[in-house]
Design a protein around this motif. Structure first.
Motif, PDB file in Angstrom:
ATOM      1  N   THR A 185       0.821  -1.211   0.000  1.00 14.45           N
ATOM      2  CA  THR A 185       0.000   0.000   0.000  1.00 14.45           C
ATOM      3  C   THR A 185       0.854   1.260   0.000  1.00 14.45           C
ATOM      4  O   THR A 185       0.538   2.222  -0.699  1.00 14.45           O
ATOM      5  N   PHE A 186       1.938   1.270   0.759  1.00 11.70           N
ATOM      6  CA  PHE A 186       2.761   2.477   0.846  1.00 11.70           C
ATOM      7  C   PHE A 186       3.969   2.446  -0.076  1.00 11.70           C
ATOM      8  O   PHE A 186       4.386   3.467  -0.593  1.00 11.70           O
ATOM      9  N   HIS A 214       4.282  -7.279  -7.361  1.00  8.79           N
ATOM     10  CA  HIS A 214       3.024  -7.108  -6.616  1.00  8.79           C
ATOM     11  C   HIS A 214       2.765  -5.609  -6.479  1.00  8.79           C
ATOM     12  O   HIS A 214       3.404  -4.931  -5.682  1.00  8.79           O
ATOM     13  N   PHE A 215       1.829  -5.120  -7.272  1.00 11.11           N
ATOM     14  CA  PHE A 215       1.477  -3.700  -7.283  1.00 11.11           C
ATOM     15  C   PHE A 215       0.238  -3.450  -6.431  1.00 11.11           C
ATOM     16  O   PHE A 215      -0.693  -4.258  -6.445  1.00 11.11           O
ATOM     17  N   ASP A 216       0.210  -2.331  -5.724  1.00 18.32           N
ATOM     18  CA  ASP A 216      -0.999  -1.843  -5.058  1.00 18.32           C
ATOM     19  C   ASP A 216      -1.199  -0.409  -5.554  1.00 18.32           C
ATOM     20  O   ASP A 216      -0.444   0.487  -5.187  1.00 18.32           O
ATOM     21  N   LEU A 217      -2.196  -0.214  -6.387  1.00 24.28           N
ATOM     22  CA  LEU A 217      -2.383   1.068  -7.060  1.00 24.28           C
ATOM     23  C   LEU A 217      -3.415   1.967  -6.379  1.00 24.28           C
ATOM     24  O   LEU A 217      -3.831   2.969  -6.955  1.00 24.28           O
ATOM     25  N   TYR A 218      -3.796   1.637  -5.158  1.00 26.25           N
ATOM     26  CA  TYR A 218      -4.811   2.405  -4.440  1.00 26.25           C
ATOM     27  C   TYR A 218      -4.482   3.891  -4.396  1.00 26.25           C
ATOM     28  O   TYR A 218      -5.358   4.735  -4.541  1.00 26.25           O
ATOM     29  N   ARG A 219      -3.219   4.213  -4.201  1.00 26.75           N
ATOM     30  CA  ARG A 219      -2.821   5.612  -4.038  1.00 26.75           C
ATOM     31  C   ARG A 219      -2.420   6.285  -5.351  1.00 26.75           C
ATOM     32  O   ARG A 219      -2.019   7.447  -5.336  1.00 26.75           O
ATOM     33  N   LEU A 220      -2.549   5.594  -6.463  1.00 26.95           N
ATOM     34  CA  LEU A 220      -2.222   6.204  -7.757  1.00 26.95           C
ATOM     35  C   LEU A 220      -3.225   7.309  -8.083  1.00 26.95           C
ATOM     36  O   LEU A 220      -4.427   7.116  -7.939  1.00 26.95           O
ATOM     37  N   GLU A 221      -2.718   8.441  -8.514  1.00 23.44           N
ATOM     38  CA  GLU A 221      -3.611   9.539  -8.891  1.00 23.44           C
ATOM     39  C   GLU A 221      -3.904   9.538 -10.384  1.00 23.44           C
ATOM     40  O   GLU A 221      -4.991   9.931 -10.798  1.00 23.44           O
TER      41      GLU A 221
END
Length: 142
Positions: free
Chosen positions: A59-60, A75-82
């Motif tokens: 996440t971070f 392993h990508f976490d794109l939650y914070r992608l703008e």
């Protein structure tokens, strides 16, 4: 497919890990707490052959890379992608060229989400989860 408990999620992860190949993309979609990281962790542990492998949520850090006997997993976490284009700063092209991409919050890629992918939609169902698998992939039956 119902995932009534974590053991069921681990079995699905092991089945997927055994079928993934270089250049595969697994798009993990679902709300907060739906089990995206749990499934990614199960895939990575099975691919590595290490059931106790530490797999933190990216996440971070946004991306974590794992060199396994089955190949290099990103392993990508794109939650914070703008913006979808920000994924290129995370090694997206390298992951697509030679690795296996596990992408949480894959819908944030917008038009950059490859058409050839396995889409795994996770949802909360009672005390467990439900996984719906669809898309073009070379996985065969899971």
């Amino acid at each position: 497919m119902p995932l009534p408990d974590e053991a069921a999620t681990e079995r699905l992860g092991a089945a997927l890990a055994g079928r993934l190949r270089r250049r595969d993309v697994v798009a993990l979609v679902g709300g907060l707490g739906a089990g995206k990281t749990t499934l990614a962790r199960a895939i990575l542990r099975a691919a590595s052959g290490e059931p106790a492998l530490v797999v933190p949520s990216p996440t971070f850090t946004l991306v974590e890379v794992y060199d396994t006997p089955r190949g290099v997993f990103w392993h990508f976490d794109l939650y914070r992608l703008e913006q979808p284009e920000q994924v290129f700063e995370l090694g997206w092209e390298e992951a697509r060229a030679d690795g296996i991409a596990l992408v949480e919050w894959a819908e944030r890629l917008g038009p950059l989400l490859p058409h050839e992918r396995l889409m795994v939609t996770l949802s909360i169902e009672g005390d467990g989860r439900r996984a719906t698998l669809e898309g073009e992939a070379r996985l065969g039956e899971v």
